[in-house]
Write an enzyme that holds these catalytic residues in place. Sequence first.
Site, PDB file in Angstrom:
ATOM      1  N   HIS A   1      -2.141   8.194 -12.175  1.00  0.00           N
ATOM      2  CA  HIS A   1      -3.151   9.147 -12.624  1.00  0.00           C
ATOM      3  C   HIS A   1      -3.141  10.350 -11.681  1.00  0.00           C
ATOM      4  O   HIS A   1      -3.489  10.238 -10.510  1.00  0.00           O
ATOM      5  CB  HIS A   1      -4.531   8.496 -12.656  1.00  0.00           C
TER       6      HIS A   1
ATOM      7  N   ASN B   1       0.821  -1.212   0.000  1.00  0.00           N
ATOM      8  CA  ASN B   1       0.000   0.000   0.000  1.00  0.00           C
ATOM      9  C   ASN B   1       0.855   1.261   0.000  1.00  0.00           C
ATOM     10  O   ASN B   1       0.526   2.254  -0.663  1.00  0.00           O
ATOM     11  CB  ASN B   1      -0.935  -0.002   1.209  1.00  0.00           C
TER      12      ASN B   1
ATOM     13  N   LYS C   1     -13.289   7.696  -4.034  1.00  0.00           N
ATOM     14  CA  LYS C   1     -13.166   7.138  -5.374  1.00  0.00           C
ATOM     15  C   LYS C   1     -14.565   6.755  -5.852  1.00  0.00           C
ATOM     16  O   LYS C   1     -15.508   6.716  -5.051  1.00  0.00           O
ATOM     17  CB  LYS C   1     -12.233   5.915  -5.378  1.00  0.00           C
TER      18      LYS C   1
ATOM     19  N   CYS D   1      -7.539   2.753   3.430  1.00  0.00           N
ATOM     20  CA  CYS D   1      -6.267   2.019   3.512  1.00  0.00           C
ATOM     21  C   CYS D   1      -5.033   2.913   3.426  1.00  0.00           C
ATOM     22  O   CYS D   1      -4.231   2.956   4.360  1.00  0.00           O
ATOM     23  CB  CYS D   1      -6.213   0.954   2.417  1.00  0.00           C
TER      24      CYS D   1
END
Length: 440
Positions: free
Chosen positions: A254, A211, A324, A263
């Site tokens: 991006h 992560n 998101k 997370c």
Amino acid sequence: MKIAVVGSGYVGLVSGACFADFGHQVVCIDKDPKRIEALKQNIIPIYEPGLDDLVSSNVKQNRLSFTTSLPEGIEGAEAIFIAVGTPSRRGDGHADLQYVYAVAREIAQAVKGFAVVVDKSTVPVGTADEVARIIRETNPDADVAVASNPEFLREGAAISDFKKPDRIVVGINDERARAVMTEVYRPLYLNASPLLFTDTRTAELIKYAANAFLAMKITFINEVADLCEKVGADVQQVSRGIGMDGRIGSKFLHAGPGYGGSCFPKDTLALVKIAQDNDSPIRLIETTVAVNDQRKRSMARKVEKAVGGSLRGKTVAVLGLTFKPNTDDMREAPAISIVQALLDAGAVVKAYDPVGTEQAKLVMPSGITYCADPYEASEGASSIVIVTEWDQFRALDFGRLKSIVAEPILVDLRNVYNPEEITRHGFQYSSIGRPGSEAI
């Protein structure tokens, strides 16, 4: 197999439903009676595409059930997954393990016969050892092996990620756990999903390192985007050019307003704390955390610049609030900091999100007007700001928008649109790291 999953939040519910869909007998356990009662009525507490159908189907086939009783839920289970929250601890940023340890004590008191206790929650290095110690201390007669099995689920694509994983990481220190965990994942293993067995500490670190690396890629391309704006380069072409290198890859390159979610923010911070505590600081991740925190509020300055330097008394339409698309998760969403900064600058904020409004109301600053669609939000606005790239924002009616806005200005923080297309509609256009992306 009979599997118990303790914790019916995002990870626990998705994991439990998918295990049941493999053919296992699964019991999901949660202390919240309202959540369990809702699940029994097929009311899903989170938004995840396909999850409601998956839960409903497996409940009807008697493979998935729900209870508030841990002793009842784990009875006869060969694998007991701990999937409770590990939020950042207030004050120091360490992962808060109180819920994990509380569940370990309850399992120790209730377990009968051999079982593998599996840390599914994201936990710091050494947690499996501590869980094993707690269980031994609470009940010396408990016959368990403790394993670590970190999840790698993307919100909005969690079911697909679970059923078609890049890899399945299982950390074990007791060889008895290997056979049980192999059987748990046999349906995936037979489909050639890589099953990586290692020790528990390595498995725990794999999750954090993965992560943190992805968060670092996002932060890297965001800083490159800032440079692109200064030198007249196009960050999307830069991303494509470097992403075609197989050593780098195109994913997570991006440019945007910074990362958020359940997370990356807490896991990067937790890794920083783990590294500092072990006198082995990871400077790259420390910088990643700092840069990402600063970036969110800087997006409000981009909006301010686009409208001529002052937001005082001007209406801003914010499209997208969740961190998101395809989720209602507002945890650490960039929109929170962006909207707060807009309000601090004196703006009037009207907002719309396709599914996240109710969750947004719990965490967003007060004083926002929530709207029913993008056009209601945009009415009378001096700037329209795309914060989350929901699909429905990819084909907005700019003729209609121009007729209702106070000023035709679009600030696209996700680079959804082509600059020439928007200016052709008579809008001033500002985006991230592209020529012609600054307001005219």
